[in-house]
Motif scaffolding. Structure first.
Motif, PDB file in Angstrom:
ATOM      1  N   LEU A  77      11.434   6.661 -16.199  1.00 20.63           N
ATOM      2  CA  LEU A  77      10.036   6.242 -15.742  1.00 20.63           C
ATOM      3  C   LEU A  77       9.230   7.036 -16.848  1.00 20.63           C
ATOM      4  CD1 LEU A  77      10.070   4.687 -12.084  1.00 20.63           C
ATOM      5  CD2 LEU A  77      10.453   3.053 -14.268  1.00 20.63           C
ATOM      6  N   TRP A 115       5.331   8.821 -16.697  1.00 18.90           N
ATOM      7  CA  TRP A 115       4.519   8.406 -16.051  1.00 18.90           C
ATOM      8  C   TRP A 115       3.167   8.713 -16.405  1.00 18.90           C
ATOM      9  CZ3 TRP A 115       3.302   5.898 -11.115  1.00 18.90           C
ATOM     10  CH2 TRP A 115       4.869   5.376 -10.617  1.00 18.90           C
ATOM     11  N   TYR A 170      -2.960   8.739 -14.875  1.00 23.59           N
ATOM     12  CA  TYR A 170      -3.156   7.275 -14.796  1.00 23.59           C
ATOM     13  C   TYR A 170      -3.688   6.868 -12.910  1.00 23.59           C
ATOM     14  CZ  TYR A 170       0.568   8.683 -10.085  1.00 23.59           C
ATOM     15  OH  TYR A 170       0.668   9.045  -9.787  1.00 23.59           O
ATOM     16  N   ARG A 181       6.798   6.902  -5.807  1.00 24.25           N
ATOM     17  CA  ARG A 181       7.356   7.751  -7.019  1.00 24.25           C
ATOM     18  C   ARG A 181       8.971   7.984  -6.730  1.00 24.25           C
ATOM     19  NH1 ARG A 181       3.155  10.668 -10.842  1.00 24.25           N
ATOM     20  NH2 ARG A 181       5.293  11.191 -11.820  1.00 24.25           N
ATOM     21  N   LEU A 230       3.329  -1.711 -11.099  1.00 19.46           N
ATOM     22  CA  LEU A 230       3.335  -0.994 -12.194  1.00 19.46           C
ATOM     23  C   LEU A 230       2.566  -1.341 -13.675  1.00 19.46           C
ATOM     24  CD1 LEU A 230       6.198   0.794 -12.508  1.00 19.46           C
ATOM     25  CD2 LEU A 230       4.554   1.174 -11.741  1.00 19.46           C
ATOM     26  N   THR A 275       1.826  -0.923 -17.341  1.00 21.48           N
ATOM     27  CA  THR A 275       2.049  -0.112 -18.284  1.00 21.48           C
ATOM     28  C   THR A 275       1.553  -0.550 -19.834  1.00 21.48           C
ATOM     29  OG1 THR A 275       3.779  -1.750 -19.073  1.00 21.48           O
ATOM     30  CG2 THR A 275       4.669  -0.035 -17.057  1.00 21.48           C
ATOM     31  N   THR A 315       7.634  -3.575  -9.344  1.00 25.04           N
ATOM     32  CA  THR A 315       8.479  -2.713  -9.588  1.00 25.04           C
ATOM     33  C   THR A 315      10.325  -3.251  -9.116  1.00 25.04           C
ATOM     34  OG1 THR A 315       8.273  -1.844  -7.609  1.00 25.04           O
ATOM     35  CG2 THR A 315       7.017  -0.733  -8.575  1.00 25.04           C
ATOM     36  N   CYS A 360      11.588   1.868 -18.982  1.00 24.82           N
ATOM     37  CA  CYS A 360      10.274   1.554 -19.055  1.00 24.82           C
ATOM     38  C   CYS A 360       9.342   2.090 -19.729  1.00 24.82           C
ATOM     39  CB  CYS A 360       9.830   1.941 -17.827  1.00 24.82           C
ATOM     40  SG  CYS A 360       8.153   0.599 -16.995  1.00 24.82           S
ATOM     41  N   ILE A 420       3.542   4.238 -17.791  1.00 30.06           N
ATOM     42  CA  ILE A 420       3.203   4.015 -16.664  1.00 30.06           C
ATOM     43  C   ILE A 420       1.477   4.845 -17.121  1.00 30.06           C
ATOM     44  CG2 ILE A 420       3.207   3.326 -14.523  1.00 30.06           C
ATOM     45  CD1 ILE A 420       6.059   3.898 -14.742  1.00 30.06           C
ATOM     46  N   ILE A 469      -0.469   1.943 -11.116  1.00 26.06           N
ATOM     47  CA  ILE A 469      -0.249   1.615  -9.877  1.00 26.06           C
ATOM     48  C   ILE A 469      -0.584   1.270  -8.786  1.00 26.06           C
ATOM     49  CG2 ILE A 469       0.580   3.844  -8.767  1.00 26.06           C
ATOM     50  CD1 ILE A 469       3.162   4.248  -7.488  1.00 26.06           C
TER      51      ILE A 469
END
Length: 102
Positions: A2, A4, A8, A21, A35, A37, A51, A62, A65, A68
């Motif tokens: 992942l 991030w 974000y 997380r 999420l 993305t 998720t 993924c 991101i 969320i």
């Protein structure tokens, strides 16, 4: 893995982001969490991923991101806020480019 984005967006209903997380990093399901993305599809800019799909072995990679949210409705609201902010700041809707330069 992942990735991030450092800036974000987070839905108002997300309370314990560290715990969420951590669970996601450990590959554990977090029901009700979505999420946002950057899309890998050249025809799309953003995607909403539950998720629960990350638990699948093939989904462990993924896209980056950028948001969320708790629930799909909040995810849609968050995307609306993102798009509005991006348009107000840049006058354009090139969302992927905006996130690359943010």
């Amino acid at each position: 893995m992942l990735k991030w984005h450092k800036n974000y967006y987070r839905g108002a209903s997300i309370k314990n982001i560290s715990k969420i997380r951590l669970k996601l990093i450990q590959g554990k399901p977090v029901p009700g969490i979505y999420l946002i993305t950057l899309s890998e599809n050249p025809h799309n800019q953003l995607e909403i991923l539950p998720t629960l799909t990350l638990v699948q072995e093939t989904a462990r990679i993924c896209p980056e991101i950028v948001g969320i949210a708790k629930g799909k409705e909040e995810a849609l609201e968050l995307i609306t806020d993102m798009v509005q902010t991006i348009y107000e700041e840049t006058g354009e809707l090139n969302i992927k480019e905006y996130w690359k330069n943010r």
